[in-house]
Design a protein around this motif. Structure first.
Motif, PDB file in Angstrom:
ATOM      1  N   ASN A 122       1.399  -0.657  -0.318  1.00  0.00           N
ATOM      2  CA  ASN A 122      -0.062  -0.022   0.419  1.00  0.00           C
ATOM      3  C   ASN A 122       0.660   1.139   0.040  1.00  0.00           C
ATOM      4  O   ASN A 122       1.008   2.389  -0.605  1.00  0.00           O
ATOM      5  CB  ASN A 122      -1.011  -0.262   0.985  1.00  0.00           C
ATOM      6  N   THR A 125       2.487   1.741  -3.233  1.00  0.00           N
ATOM      7  CA  THR A 125       1.371   2.239  -4.656  1.00  0.00           C
ATOM      8  C   THR A 125       0.954   4.042  -4.470  1.00  0.00           C
ATOM      9  O   THR A 125       0.842   4.375  -5.039  1.00  0.00           O
ATOM     10  CB  THR A 125       0.136   1.402  -4.075  1.00  0.00           C
ATOM     11  N   LEU A 126       1.112   4.163  -3.008  1.00  0.00           N
ATOM     12  CA  LEU A 126       0.412   5.180  -2.263  1.00  0.00           C
ATOM     13  C   LEU A 126       2.144   6.817  -3.215  1.00  0.00           C
ATOM     14  O   LEU A 126       1.779   7.588  -3.514  1.00  0.00           O
ATOM     15  CB  LEU A 126       0.140   5.827  -0.852  1.00  0.00           C
ATOM     16  N   ARG A 128       3.915   6.109  -5.635  1.00  0.00           N
ATOM     17  CA  ARG A 128       3.648   5.822  -6.945  1.00  0.00           C
ATOM     18  C   ARG A 128       2.673   6.899  -7.290  1.00  0.00           C
ATOM     19  O   ARG A 128       2.838   7.643  -8.541  1.00  0.00           O
ATOM     20  CB  ARG A 128       3.844   4.286  -7.475  1.00  0.00           C
ATOM     21  N   SER A 129       1.054   7.227  -6.945  1.00  0.00           N
ATOM     22  CA  SER A 129       1.189   8.114  -7.282  1.00  0.00           C
ATOM     23  C   SER A 129       0.344   9.308  -6.491  1.00  0.00           C
ATOM     24  O   SER A 129       0.185  10.240  -7.313  1.00  0.00           O
ATOM     25  CB  SER A 129      -0.750   7.113  -6.772  1.00  0.00           C
ATOM     26  N   PHE A 133       0.611  12.530  -8.661  1.00  0.00           N
ATOM     27  CA  PHE A 133      -0.166  13.084  -9.250  1.00  0.00           C
ATOM     28  C   PHE A 133       0.507  14.548  -8.066  1.00  0.00           C
ATOM     29  O   PHE A 133      -0.651  15.104  -8.022  1.00  0.00           O
ATOM     30  CB  PHE A 133      -1.544  12.897  -8.407  1.00  0.00           C
ATOM     31  N   SER A 156       6.991   0.783  -5.734  1.00  0.00           N
ATOM     32  CA  SER A 156       6.991   2.592  -6.286  1.00  0.00           C
ATOM     33  C   SER A 156       7.698   2.232  -6.909  1.00  0.00           C
ATOM     34  O   SER A 156       7.307   3.469  -7.585  1.00  0.00           O
ATOM     35  CB  SER A 156       7.329   3.419  -4.560  1.00  0.00           C
ATOM     36  N   GLY A 243      -4.722   1.695  -0.571  1.00  0.00           N
ATOM     37  CA  GLY A 243      -4.384   2.317  -2.011  1.00  0.00           C
ATOM     38  C   GLY A 243      -5.139   3.253  -2.912  1.00  0.00           C
ATOM     39  O   GLY A 243      -4.382   3.927  -3.874  1.00  0.00           O
ATOM     40  N   SER A 247      -5.520   6.720  -3.959  1.00  0.00           N
ATOM     41  CA  SER A 247      -4.799   7.784  -5.607  1.00  0.00           C
ATOM     42  C   SER A 247      -6.112   7.940  -5.965  1.00  0.00           C
ATOM     43  O   SER A 247      -6.074   9.192  -7.081  1.00  0.00           O
ATOM     44  CB  SER A 247      -5.035   6.185  -6.144  1.00  0.00           C
ATOM     45  N   LEU A 250      -6.087  11.379  -4.469  1.00  0.00           N
ATOM     46  CA  LEU A 250      -4.947  12.346  -5.085  1.00  0.00           C
ATOM     47  C   LEU A 250      -5.011  12.887  -6.496  1.00  0.00           C
ATOM     48  O   LEU A 250      -4.763  14.006  -7.302  1.00  0.00           O
ATOM     49  CB  LEU A 250      -4.059  11.204  -5.406  1.00  0.00           C
ATOM     50  N   ALA A 251      -6.162  12.161  -7.489  1.00  0.00           N
ATOM     51  CA  ALA A 251      -6.428  12.215  -8.896  1.00  0.00           C
ATOM     52  C   ALA A 251      -7.851  13.183  -9.209  1.00  0.00           C
ATOM     53  O   ALA A 251      -7.077  14.119  -9.845  1.00  0.00           O
ATOM     54  CB  ALA A 251      -6.892  11.072  -9.785  1.00  0.00           C
TER      55      ALA A 251
END
Length: 260
Positions: A122, A125-126, A128-129, A133, A156, A243, A247, A250-251
Motif C-alpha cells: 500500500n 502504491t501511494l 507512486r500515485s 499526481f 513504488s 492504496g 489514489s 489524489l487524482a
C-alpha cells in the motif's frame, strides 16, 4: 548486446547484502536494498551513494541500469541472486545504496499524510500515485511501515527516491499542520463526511489516510483544521483498499489544481 564484465565476488558481502532484507540490519548499517533496473536508476538519479551491486551472469545490458554506475557490478548466478533478493524470482540486478538522511519537516502545498500505514505494498502504491499526481511531500507517522522496506521500494517503482518523504511523531505532525495552516482532509467511513469531489484541494492542504484496519487516528480527525472525507460507492462494497482510495482522491486533487 554483450554481458557486463564479471568481477570477483566476496561471499561475506553477499551474506551482508542478504541481511538487508531485515530492518534491524538496515538500521545498523545505514544501507538499503534496491532491486531491479528502474528502482536502481531512480536511486542513482536521486544522488544516493552506491555501495555495491550485483548482476545475474546471463544478464544483458538492456536489462541493466542505463547509467554509468560505479563501482562496477559483481557477477553472480541465479542461486546467489535468489538468496540476496527479497522476491521469489531473482531480478537481473540488485544494488545496495547508502540510505538518505531522514527528514521531519512538512513543506509544500499538497501533502499526503499516512497515519500508521502498515502494508508495504500500500505504501509503495501511494508513493507512486503521489508522484503521478503532484504531491510535494509524503509524511508518515513514526509507527508506519518503514519506507526502505524492499517491498515498498519495489511497489513504488523507485518513486520512493524521487519524492520528499518524512517521518515524524503524531504530535509533531499535529503541530506542524497547525503552524503551517494546512486544510486537512482525512478519510473516514462516516456517513455525514464530505464527498471527496466537493473538497477544495487548490490551496495548501493535507490529505490524510489511515491504518488499514483502524483508519485515521482520533486526534487527527479532531484537529481544528480537519474535515472528514469519504468516497461514495455502491452499498454492496464496504470499503476500498487504502492504496486505491488514496489514489482516487489524489487524482481529484490533481485535476482541481490543474484547472485552478
Amino acid at each position: 548486446m554483450t554481458p557486463i564484465n564479471p568481477q570477483p565476488v566476496n561471499q561475506q558481502l553477499m551474506k551482508d547484502t542478504a541481511a538487508l532484507k531485515q530492518k534491524k540490519f538496515r538500521d545498523q548499517s545505514g544501507l538499503i536494498l534496491v532491486e531491479g533496473r528502474h528502482p536502481i536508476e531512480e536511486a542513482w538519479r536521486a544522488g544516493l551513494k552506491l555501495h555495491h551491486w550485483f548482476t545475474l551472469e546471463d544478464s544483458f545490458t538492456d536489462s541493466l541500469p542505463n547509467a554509468n554506475l560505479q563501482p562496477q557490478a559483481l557477477l553472480v548466478d541465479d542461486a546467489a541472486m535468489a538468496k540476496m533478493a527479497s522476491t521469489h524470482s531473482p531480478p537481473p540486478c540488485l544494488a545496495v545504496f547508502e540510505a538518505p538522511p531522514v527528514q521531519s519537516q512538512l513543506s509544500g502545498h499538497l501533502v499526503l499524510v499516512l497515519d500508521d500505514l502498515q502494508d508495504p505494498g500500500n505504501l509503495g502504491t501511494l508513493i507512486r500515485s503521489a508522484m503521478a499526481f503532484g504531491v510535494d511531500t509524503v509524511a508518515l507517522t513514526a509507527d508506519s511501515v518503514e519506507v526502505w522496506n524492499p517491498k515498498v521500494i519495489r511497489a513504488s517503482a523507485g518513486m520512493v527516491f524521487a519524492l520528499k518523504l518524512i517521518t515524524l511523531s503524531r504530535e509533531s505532525l499535529h503541530n506542524q499542520l497547525s503552524a503551517n495552516g494546512y486544510t486537512i482532509y482525512a478519510t473516514t467511513g462516516q456517513p455525514n463526511a464530505l464527498n471527496y469531489r466537493q473538497a477544495n484541494y487548490k490551496g495548501q492542504c493535507a490529505i490524510v489516510l489511515g491504518n488499514e484496519g483502524r483508519g485515521v487516528s482520533a486526534d487527527l480527525l479532531k484537529h481544528p483544521q480537519a474535515h472528514a472525507l469519504t468516497i461514495p460507492m455502491q452499498a454492496q462494497v464496504e470499503s476500498l483498499n487504502v492504496g486505491i482510495s488514496g489514489s482516487i482522491i489524489l487524482a481529484e486533487a490533481a485535476a482541481q489544481r490543474a484547472g485552478s
